[in-house]
Design an enzyme around this catalytic site. Structure first.
Site, mmCIF file in Angstrom:
data_model
loop_
_atom_site.group_PDB
_atom_site.id
_atom_site.type_symbol
_atom_site.label_atom_id
_atom_site.label_comp_id
_atom_site.label_asym_id
_atom_site.label_seq_id
_atom_site.Cartn_x
_atom_site.Cartn_y
_atom_site.Cartn_z
ATOM 1 N N SER A 127 0.881 -1.354 0.201
ATOM 2 C CA SER A 127 0.105 -0.151 0.032
ATOM 3 C C SER A 127 0.753 1.364 -0.183
ATOM 4 C CB SER A 127 -0.853 0.018 1.246
ATOM 5 O OG SER A 127 -1.475 1.237 1.457
ATOM 6 N N TYR A 152 -2.192 -1.593 11.083
ATOM 7 C CA TYR A 152 -2.302 -2.162 9.331
ATOM 8 C C TYR A 152 -1.269 -1.740 8.792
ATOM 9 C CZ TYR A 152 -4.063 -2.336 4.838
ATOM 10 O OH TYR A 152 -4.094 -2.241 3.489
ATOM 11 N N LYS A 156 1.907 -3.975 6.579
ATOM 12 C CA LYS A 156 2.332 -3.814 5.264
ATOM 13 C C LYS A 156 4.085 -3.765 5.174
ATOM 14 C CE LYS A 156 -1.557 -4.637 3.475
ATOM 15 N NZ LYS A 156 -1.755 -5.946 2.675
HETATM 16 P P1 NAD Z 1 -10.933 -7.422 1.045
HETATM 17 O O1 NAD Z 1 -11.161 -7.342 2.782
HETATM 18 O O2 NAD Z 1 -12.250 -7.169 0.561
HETATM 19 O O3 NAD Z 1 -10.445 -8.809 0.693
HETATM 20 C C1 NAD Z 1 -9.535 -9.680 1.693
HETATM 21 C C2 NAD Z 1 -9.998 -10.880 1.585
HETATM 22 O O4 NAD Z 1 -9.193 -11.736 2.498
HETATM 23 C C3 NAD Z 1 -11.565 -11.098 2.086
HETATM 24 O O5 NAD Z 1 -12.176 -11.786 1.218
HETATM 25 C C4 NAD Z 1 -11.339 -11.733 3.455
HETATM 26 O O6 NAD Z 1 -12.309 -12.899 3.733
HETATM 27 C C5 NAD Z 1 -9.987 -12.736 3.159
HETATM 28 N N1 NAD Z 1 -9.296 -12.972 4.317
HETATM 29 C C6 NAD Z 1 -8.595 -12.153 5.265
HETATM 30 N N2 NAD Z 1 -7.997 -12.837 6.035
HETATM 31 C C7 NAD Z 1 -7.951 -13.924 5.629
HETATM 32 C C8 NAD Z 1 -7.228 -15.435 6.228
HETATM 33 N N3 NAD Z 1 -6.673 -15.306 7.190
HETATM 34 N N4 NAD Z 1 -7.462 -16.454 5.320
HETATM 35 C C9 NAD Z 1 -8.270 -16.497 4.584
HETATM 36 N N5 NAD Z 1 -8.793 -15.238 3.779
HETATM 37 C C10 NAD Z 1 -8.661 -14.267 4.486
HETATM 38 O O7 NAD Z 1 -9.938 -6.448 0.880
HETATM 39 P P2 NAD Z 1 -9.401 -5.601 -0.364
HETATM 40 O O8 NAD Z 1 -9.657 -4.272 -0.558
HETATM 41 O O9 NAD Z 1 -9.750 -6.619 -1.682
HETATM 42 O O10 NAD Z 1 -7.879 -5.775 -0.229
HETATM 43 C C11 NAD Z 1 -7.063 -6.789 -0.555
HETATM 44 C C12 NAD Z 1 -5.460 -6.788 -0.344
HETATM 45 O O11 NAD Z 1 -4.993 -5.337 -0.681
HETATM 46 C C13 NAD Z 1 -5.227 -6.583 1.250
HETATM 47 O O12 NAD Z 1 -3.958 -7.189 1.490
HETATM 48 C C14 NAD Z 1 -5.337 -5.057 1.649
HETATM 49 O O13 NAD Z 1 -4.608 -4.458 2.822
HETATM 50 C C15 NAD Z 1 -4.539 -4.433 0.402
HETATM 51 N N6 NAD Z 1 -4.790 -3.190 0.144
HETATM 52 C C16 NAD Z 1 -6.169 -2.517 -0.194
HETATM 53 C C17 NAD Z 1 -6.500 -1.566 -0.288
HETATM 54 C C18 NAD Z 1 -7.573 -0.881 -0.382
HETATM 55 O O14 NAD Z 1 -7.973 0.257 -0.377
HETATM 56 N N7 NAD Z 1 -8.597 -1.726 -0.787
HETATM 57 C C19 NAD Z 1 -5.361 -0.384 -0.534
HETATM 58 C C20 NAD Z 1 -3.931 -1.068 -0.146
HETATM 59 C C21 NAD Z 1 -3.806 -2.529 -0.128
HETATM 60 N N1 UFG Z 2 -13.108 10.486 3.464
HETATM 61 C C1 UFG Z 2 -14.093 11.184 3.708
HETATM 62 N N2 UFG Z 2 -15.352 11.011 4.194
HETATM 63 C C2 UFG Z 2 -15.499 9.682 4.497
HETATM 64 C C3 UFG Z 2 -14.457 8.491 4.174
HETATM 65 C C4 UFG Z 2 -13.143 9.233 3.632
HETATM 66 O O1 UFG Z 2 -13.842 12.667 4.042
HETATM 67 O O2 UFG Z 2 -16.681 9.143 4.671
HETATM 68 C C5 UFG Z 2 -11.852 11.016 2.990
HETATM 69 C C6 UFG Z 2 -10.635 10.615 4.042
HETATM 70 O O3 UFG Z 2 -10.541 11.563 4.888
HETATM 71 C C7 UFG Z 2 -9.497 10.777 2.811
HETATM 72 C C8 UFG Z 2 -10.184 10.174 1.535
HETATM 73 O O4 UFG Z 2 -11.463 10.482 1.627
HETATM 74 O O5 UFG Z 2 -8.961 11.864 2.785
HETATM 75 C C9 UFG Z 2 -9.813 8.579 1.224
HETATM 76 O O6 UFG Z 2 -10.174 8.158 2.573
HETATM 77 P P1 UFG Z 2 -10.424 6.366 2.404
HETATM 78 O O7 UFG Z 2 -10.596 5.836 3.653
HETATM 79 O O8 UFG Z 2 -11.190 6.096 0.968
HETATM 80 O O9 UFG Z 2 -8.787 5.970 1.977
HETATM 81 P P2 UFG Z 2 -7.399 6.076 2.684
HETATM 82 O O10 UFG Z 2 -6.849 6.754 1.664
HETATM 83 O O11 UFG Z 2 -7.645 6.694 3.830
HETATM 84 O O12 UFG Z 2 -6.931 4.542 2.662
HETATM 85 C C10 UFG Z 2 -6.938 3.730 1.962
HETATM 86 C C11 UFG Z 2 -7.262 2.114 2.269
HETATM 87 C C12 UFG Z 2 -5.885 1.780 3.211
HETATM 88 C C13 UFG Z 2 -4.764 1.951 2.175
HETATM 89 C C14 UFG Z 2 -4.764 3.512 1.920
HETATM 90 C C15 UFG Z 2 -3.553 3.485 0.881
HETATM 91 O O13 UFG Z 2 -8.455 2.334 3.220
HETATM 92 O O14 UFG Z 2 -6.283 0.469 3.715
HETATM 93 O O15 UFG Z 2 -6.054 3.674 1.057
HETATM 94 O O16 UFG Z 2 -3.611 2.253 -0.122
HETATM 95 F F1 UFG Z 2 -3.784 1.588 2.901
#
Ligand code: NAD
Ligand code: UFG
Length: 342
Positions: A127, A152, A156
């Site tokens: 991330s 969290y 990473k």
């Molecule tokens: P998500 O929660 O939709 O998907 C993760 C999946 O992993 C879920 O289906 C959950 O049931 C499964 N899971 C969790 N722990 C498990 C375990 N121990 N064994 C088996 N399954 C398990 O999340 P996502 O948004 O698809 O994110 C996927 C990956 O990308 C994560 O590692 C997250 O940290 C990373 N990531 C997400 C974002 C974002 O904004 N969505 C940003 C940066 C990094």
């Molecule tokens: N925000 C609002 N109102 C809301 C939700 C979010 O104003 O109800 C704003 C936040 O303050 C931020 C922006 O929208 O400024 C984006 O917020 P998100 O929560 O959608 O995303 P973040 O950038 O905080 O974090 C996301 C994921 C993390 C990941 C990160 C970088 O949640 O897991 O992106 O990849 F690490």
């Protein structure tokens, strides 16, 4: 014969979109997911889009014997994409051990199994959170890693180090670390998308649920930041674009002998978009109004961060292509599809 890939967390948001792209690129996918943050119905969506139902194991990646039996039941897996993790930043502050245990034990189990079963490479979901609040924007992969602002984020950073240390120790594997910026949107079919449990933490699902009348109003967390309109700036990347980058990474990792054992790529669009711009873009592209109010800043938020994606563009031959307004229309189509399903 199709190359077999294990997708952990494959019924989750990014994992499901990536499974679709992998299958459409000719890979055979085996998913493991414990359904802690996703639903088994996602497999129906994947099958409707691709015509192929991926093999599915319901199980916990933290249980190494479950993994070993998966590798025995599905011999010949060549690559892993590790999405399985807990990902709610706020929850990680309240329950740090849950986050360290789930995100790190799962990764270490996978790494331990890789040499045992001849798996050659692992793509890891990292991330942009590893960069903390950047000194300047946009940022490339050489930007300094800042102290994590949440457990969290720390998982990473530690995960990246665990992978690098394991490879340095001589483990016969390769890895690509993908640092995602802000993935948003849904598949153009509206058959899969983001389905957070409970009240969404992230901006776009909160926004679409508000537009749908499920939530009363969206709160913009702060309009007094040092940005042109005072709201935070992010690099919102379409989830299908993001999914395609995994296919490019898998191909590079498995099909090239001369690449480095560990490579890192930023996955973003290269454009910074503010929270206010995103709301306006949603209203413009869908014609749907979003009731919102300005609230206080959210603790721990980064003011602004967006990517230089040149390395991924040039080395992976991948580029984010979907314009943000189209992404927002797809997020809305998915929200409408969910309403129809009920
Ligand atoms: P998500 O929660 O939709 O998907 C993760 C999946 O992993 C879920 O289906 C959950 O049931 C499964 N899971 C969790 N722990 C498990 C375990 N121990 N064994 C088996 N399954 C398990 O999340 P996502 O948004 O698809 O994110 C996927 C990956 O990308 C994560 O590692 C997250 O940290 C990373 N990531 C997400 C974002 C974002 O904004 N969505 C940003 C940066 C990094
Ligand atoms: N925000 C609002 N109102 C809301 C939700 C979010 O104003 O109800 C704003 C936040 O303050 C931020 C922006 O929208 O400024 C984006 O917020 P998100 O929560 O959608 O995303 P973040 O950038 O905080 O974090 C996301 C994921 C993390 C990941 C990160 C970088 O949640 O897991 O992106 O990849 F690490």
């Amino acid at each position: 014969m199709a190359t077999k890939i294990l997708v952990t967390g494959g019924t989750g948001y990014i994992g499901s979109h990536t499974t679709v792209e992998l299958q459409q690129a000719g890979y055979e996918v085996v998913i493991i997911d414990n359904l802690s943050n996703s639903s088994i119905d996602v497999l129906d969506g994947i099958e409707s889009i691709t015509g192929i139902r991926p093999a599915f194991v319901e199980g916990d990646v933290c249980d190494i014997e479950t993994l070993r039996s998966l590798f025995r039941a599905h011999p010949g897996i060549k690559g892993i994409i590790n999405f399985a993790a807990s990902k709610a930043v706020g929850e990680s502050v309240e329950k740090p051990l849950l986050y360290y245990r789930n995100n790190l034990n799962s990764l270490m189990n996978l790494l331990e199994c890789m040499p045992e079963y001849g798996v050659r490479g692992i793509v890891f979901s990292s991330s942009c959170t590893v960069y903390g609040e950047p000194d300047k924007n946009p940022i490339d992969e050489t930007a300094p890693i800042k102290p994590a602002t949440s457990p969290y984020g720390n998982t990473k950073q530690i995960s990246e180090e665990i992978i690098a240390d394991f490879i340095t120790s001589g483990a016969p594997i390769k890895s690509i670390l993908l640092r995602y910026f802000n993935p948003v949107g849904a598949h153009p079919s509206a058959l899969i998308g983001e389905l957070p449990n409970g009240v969404p933490n992230n901006l776009v699902p909160y926004l679409t649920q508000t537009a749908a009348g499920i939530r009363k109003e969206l709160t913009v967390f702060g309009n007094d930041y040092n940005t042109p309109d005072g709201s935070c700036i992010r690099d919102f990347i379409d989830v299908v674009d993001l999914a395609k980058a995994h296919v490019a990474a898998m191909h590079r990792m498995l099909d090239n002998d001369d690449t480095d054992a560990v490579e890192i790529f930023n996955l973003g669009t290269g454009r910074g978009v503010s929270v206010m711009e995103l709301i306006e873009g949603f209203e413009r592209s869908t014609g749907v109004k979003v009731p919102y109010k300005i609230g206080p800043r959210r603790a721990g938020d980064i003011e602004q961060i967006w990517a230089i994606p040149d390395k991924a563009n040039n080395v992976l031959g991948w580029k984010a292509e979907v314009p943000v307004e189209e992404t927002l229309r797809k997020a809305w189509a998915w929200q409408c599809h969910l309403a129809e399903r009920k």
